[in-house]
Write a protein that holds these residues in place. Structure first.
Motif, PDB file in Angstrom:
ATOM      1  N   PRO A  21       0.829  -1.209   0.000  1.00 53.85           N
ATOM      2  CA  PRO A  21       0.000   0.000   0.000  1.00 53.85           C
ATOM      3  C   PRO A  21       0.860   1.255   0.000  1.00 53.85           C
ATOM      4  O   PRO A  21       1.919   1.291   0.627  1.00 53.85           O
ATOM      5  CB  PRO A  21      -0.797  -0.124   1.307  1.00 53.85           C
ATOM      6  N   PRO A  22       0.423   2.278  -0.702  1.00 53.43           N
ATOM      7  CA  PRO A  22       1.218   3.499  -0.773  1.00 53.43           C
ATOM      8  C   PRO A  22       1.004   4.390   0.454  1.00 53.43           C
ATOM      9  O   PRO A  22       0.058   4.207   1.220  1.00 53.43           O
ATOM     10  CB  PRO A  22       0.675   4.186  -2.029  1.00 53.43           C
ATOM     11  N   VAL A  23       1.890   5.351   0.602  1.00 55.95           N
ATOM     12  CA  VAL A  23       1.661   6.473   1.503  1.00 55.95           C
ATOM     13  C   VAL A  23       1.008   7.561   0.653  1.00 55.95           C
ATOM     14  O   VAL A  23       1.434   7.817  -0.476  1.00 55.95           O
ATOM     15  CB  VAL A  23       2.985   6.977   2.100  1.00 55.95           C
ATOM     16  N   GLU A  24      -0.028   8.206   1.172  1.00 56.05           N
ATOM     17  CA  GLU A  24      -0.781   9.154   0.367  1.00 56.05           C
ATOM     18  C   GLU A  24      -0.881  10.511   1.043  1.00 56.05           C
ATOM     19  O   GLU A  24      -0.767  10.632   2.265  1.00 56.05           O
ATOM     20  CB  GLU A  24      -2.188   8.620   0.080  1.00 56.05           C
ATOM     21  N   THR A  25      -1.115  11.527   0.237  1.00 55.82           N
ATOM     22  CA  THR A  25      -1.308  12.873   0.761  1.00 55.82           C
ATOM     23  C   THR A  25      -2.132  13.692  -0.217  1.00 55.82           C
ATOM     24  O   THR A  25      -2.324  13.289  -1.374  1.00 55.82           O
ATOM     25  CB  THR A  25       0.047  13.577   1.010  1.00 55.82           C
ATOM     26  N   GLU A  26      -2.602  14.823   0.238  1.00 61.32           N
ATOM     27  CA  GLU A  26      -3.280  15.807  -0.608  1.00 61.32           C
ATOM     28  C   GLU A  26      -2.627  17.160  -0.393  1.00 61.32           C
ATOM     29  O   GLU A  26      -2.397  17.572   0.745  1.00 61.32           O
ATOM     30  CB  GLU A  26      -4.765  15.897  -0.300  1.00 61.32           C
ATOM     31  N   TYR A  27      -2.315  17.828  -1.486  1.00 62.68           N
ATOM     32  CA  TYR A  27      -1.709  19.155  -1.438  1.00 62.68           C
ATOM     33  C   TYR A  27      -2.658  20.143  -2.091  1.00 62.68           C
ATOM     34  O   TYR A  27      -3.121  19.929  -3.214  1.00 62.68           O
ATOM     35  CB  TYR A  27      -0.361  19.128  -2.162  1.00 62.68           C
ATOM     36  N   ARG A  28      -2.953  21.231  -1.373  1.00 58.40           N
ATOM     37  CA  ARG A  28      -3.823  22.270  -1.898  1.00 58.40           C
ATOM     38  C   ARG A  28      -3.014  23.554  -2.082  1.00 58.40           C
ATOM     39  O   ARG A  28      -2.739  24.261  -1.100  1.00 58.40           O
ATOM     40  CB  ARG A  28      -5.017  22.509  -0.963  1.00 58.40           C
ATOM     41  N   PRO A  29      -2.612  23.866  -3.303  1.00 57.80           N
ATOM     42  CA  PRO A  29      -1.836  25.090  -3.534  1.00 57.80           C
ATOM     43  C   PRO A  29      -2.608  26.329  -3.101  1.00 57.80           C
ATOM     44  O   PRO A  29      -3.846  26.377  -3.193  1.00 57.80           O
ATOM     45  CB  PRO A  29      -1.598  25.083  -5.051  1.00 57.80           C
ATOM     46  N   SER A  30      -1.886  27.339  -2.642  1.00 53.55           N
ATOM     47  CA  SER A  30      -2.537  28.566  -2.181  1.00 53.55           C
ATOM     48  C   SER A  30      -3.064  29.405  -3.343  1.00 53.55           C
ATOM     49  O   SER A  30      -3.890  30.291  -3.144  1.00 53.55           O
ATOM     50  CB  SER A  30      -1.548  29.394  -1.348  1.00 53.55           C
ATOM     51  N   SER A  31      -2.569  29.148  -4.548  1.00 55.66           N
ATOM     52  CA  SER A  31      -3.069  29.810  -5.753  1.00 55.66           C
ATOM     53  C   SER A  31      -3.019  28.811  -6.901  1.00 55.66           C
ATOM     54  O   SER A  31      -2.437  27.735  -6.780  1.00 55.66           O
ATOM     55  CB  SER A  31      -2.227  31.050  -6.077  1.00 55.66           C
ATOM     56  N   ALA A  32      -3.643  29.172  -8.008  1.00 57.68           N
ATOM     57  CA  ALA A  32      -3.698  28.257  -9.152  1.00 57.68           C
ATOM     58  C   ALA A  32      -2.304  27.916  -9.645  1.00 57.68           C
ATOM     59  O   ALA A  32      -1.455  28.801  -9.803  1.00 57.68           O
ATOM     60  CB  ALA A  32      -4.522  28.879 -10.278  1.00 57.68           C
ATOM     61  N   VAL A  33      -2.060  26.628  -9.887  1.00 58.85           N
ATOM     62  CA  VAL A  33      -0.758  26.148 -10.344  1.00 58.85           C
ATOM     63  C   VAL A  33      -0.956  25.149 -11.472  1.00 58.85           C
ATOM     64  O   VAL A  33      -1.792  24.242 -11.361  1.00 58.85           O
ATOM     65  CB  VAL A  33       0.029  25.477  -9.194  1.00 58.85           C
ATOM     66  N   ASP A  34      -0.197  25.310 -12.543  1.00 64.69           N
ATOM     67  CA  ASP A  34      -0.165  24.309 -13.611  1.00 64.69           C
ATOM     68  C   ASP A  34       0.840  23.241 -13.184  1.00 64.69           C
ATOM     69  O   ASP A  34       2.026  23.324 -13.475  1.00 64.69           O
ATOM     70  CB  ASP A  34       0.248  24.958 -14.930  1.00 64.69           C
ATOM     71  N   VAL A  35       0.348  22.240 -12.464  1.00 62.49           N
ATOM     72  CA  VAL A  35       1.217  21.219 -11.888  1.00 62.49           C
ATOM     73  C   VAL A  35       1.927  20.423 -12.974  1.00 62.49           C
ATOM     74  O   VAL A  35       3.116  20.103 -12.858  1.00 62.49           O
ATOM     75  CB  VAL A  35       0.400  20.294 -10.961  1.00 62.49           C
TER      76      VAL A  35
END
Length: 329
Positions: A21-35
Motif C-alpha cells: 500500500p502506498p503512503v498518500e497525501t493531498e496538497y492544496r496550492p494557495s493559488s492556481a498552479v499548472d502542476v
C-alpha cells in the motif's frame, strides 16, 4: 545501490505479487498552479525511465516520477483534480520524503513577487494566459547535475538516449505499480563506478562521462555546498569548481534542482535564438539575449518559461539534425 563494473541480469518482477500500500497525501496550492508544466520540466525525453505521464493532468491523467531521495528510492504518482488540489501516492523507502517534497516539485517555493510582465507586451500577454506557471524544484542536486552534464554539446536525442540507457542498466527498479518498467538513477557511488564501455555503448562522449565520474568523486561535498549556497552566483561557483562544468551546466542544474527563477542557460544552441525571436522577431546571440532579459533580472528564467508556454518560438525550418553515431567505429 552501488554498481560494480559488471552488468548483472535483473530478476524478473513477480507480477502476481500485489504492490504494497502506498503512503498518500493531498496538497492544496494557495493559488492556481499548472502542476503538469511544473513537473514536466524534469522529464528527460519521451522514454525517460524515471518519468511517465499516462495522460495530461488536465484530462485526468497521472504523472509517475521515480527518484532517489536521501531516504532511498521512491515512486511518486501525482494527479490534479478539477478544483486544483493535488492527490499523490508514493511507494518505497523514500516515499515520505517524496510526499514532503511534493509542494516544492509543484512550484510552491517559486515566488513571482516583483515580476513585472508589463515591461514587454508579449511577456505581459503570455503571463496573462499562463498566470498559473510556476517553476518546480527537485532538491536532488546530483541527479540534476548529471542530467545537465549529459546534455552538454549534444542533441537532446543523444542526451536522452544516454540517460535512458545508463539509468536502466545501473539504476534501481522502481517500487510500486508503475505503468511500465521504471528506474531510479544510480546513487553517487553508482555513477562513479559506471564502466567506460557502458558510457560508450550508451552513446555518451568521453568528455561528458569523465566529468560525471570525476564529479561523483566529490559528489557529497558538492551537494552539501550547493544546498548551503546563499544564491545563484554562489551555486555557480560551487558547480564551476568541477572540471568540465561551465556556466550552461551550472544554470541547468540550478533550474532543475533549485527552481531558480533567474537562471539563464548561456551557451545553449537554441535559447538565444528563441528569446530574440520571441521578444524582437529576430534571432540574437547570448549577449543580445542577456540584454533583452535585463529588465526582468530576478525572473529571467520565468520569462523564458513564458516564451515556451506562450508559443512565442521561432518556427522550425529545414530538417532536424541527424547526429552521427560513432559507437561502432
Amino acid at each position: 545501490m552501488r554498481s560494480t563494473g559488471v552488468r548483472t541480469p535483473r530478476p524478473p518482477r513477480d507480477l502476481g505479487a500485489p504492490a504494497p500500500p502506498p503512503v498518500e497525501t493531498e496538497y492544496r496550492p494557495s493559488s492556481a498552479v499548472d502542476v503538469s508544466r511544473a513537473i514536466s520540466a524534469q522529464r528527460h525525453g519521451v522514454n525517460d525511465p524515471t518519468y511517465v505521464a499516462t495522460a495530461p493532468l488536465s484530462s485526468g491523467g497521472v504523472v509517475w516520477r521515480v527518484s532517489r531521495t536521501p531516504l532511498g528510492v521512491a515512486t511518486l504518482a501525482v494527479r490534479q483534480r478539477a478544483d486544483g488540489s493535488v492527490r499523490a501516492a508514493a511507494w518505497g523507502p523514500g516515499a515520505t520524503w517524496a510526499l514532503d517534497q511534493l509542494p516544492a516539485l509543484c512550484g510552491a517555493h517559486d515566488d513571482p513577487e516583483g515580476f513585472d510582465a508589463s515591461r514587454h507586451p508579449s511577456v505581459a500577454e503570455w503571463h496573462r494566459r499562463h498566470p498559473d506557471l510556476r517553476i518546480g524544484r527537485t532538491d536532488l542536486v546530483f541527479d540534476a547535475l548529471v542530467s545537465a552534464i549529459m546534455e552538454q554539446k549534444v542533441t537532446s536525442m543523444q542526451a536522452f538516449s544516454a540517460w535512458r540507457s545508463i539509468v536502466t542498466w545501473y539504476g534501481e527498479r522502481a517500487p510500486g505499480p508503475t505503468p511500465r518498467a521504471m528506474f531510479a538513477p544510480p546513487d553517487v557511488e553508482g555513477w562513479r563506478h559506471v564502466p567506460s564501455w557502458a558510457w560508450h555503448r550508451a552513446g555518451l562522449e568521453p568528455p561528458q562521462s569523465r566529468t560525471i565520474v570525476e564529479s561523483a568523486r566529490r559528489g557529497s561535498a558538492i551537494v552539501r555546498a550547493a544546498a548551503a549556497a546563499a544564491d545563484g552566483e554562489a551555486r555557480d561557483r560551487v558547480f564551476i569548481s568541477l572540471r568540465g562544468v561551465g556556466i550552461w551546466t551550472s544554470a541547468e542544474t540550478r533550474i532543475r534542482a533549485f527552481g531558480d527563477p533567474d537562471a539563464v542557460s548561456v551557451g545553449d544552441y537554441h535559447l538565444a535564438h528563441q528569446v530574440g525571436f520571441a521578444l524582437t522577431g529576430h534571432r540574437t546571440d547570448d549577449d543580445g539575449m542577456l540584454e533583452l532579459l535585463e529588465p526582468f533580472v530576478g525572473h529571467r528564467q520565468r520569462v523564458i518559461r513564458l516564451i515556451y508556454a506562450g508559443s512565442g518560438l521561432e518556427p522550425r525550418r529545414g530538417p532536424r539534425l541527424h547526429p552521427e553515431d560513432h559507437r561502432n567505429r
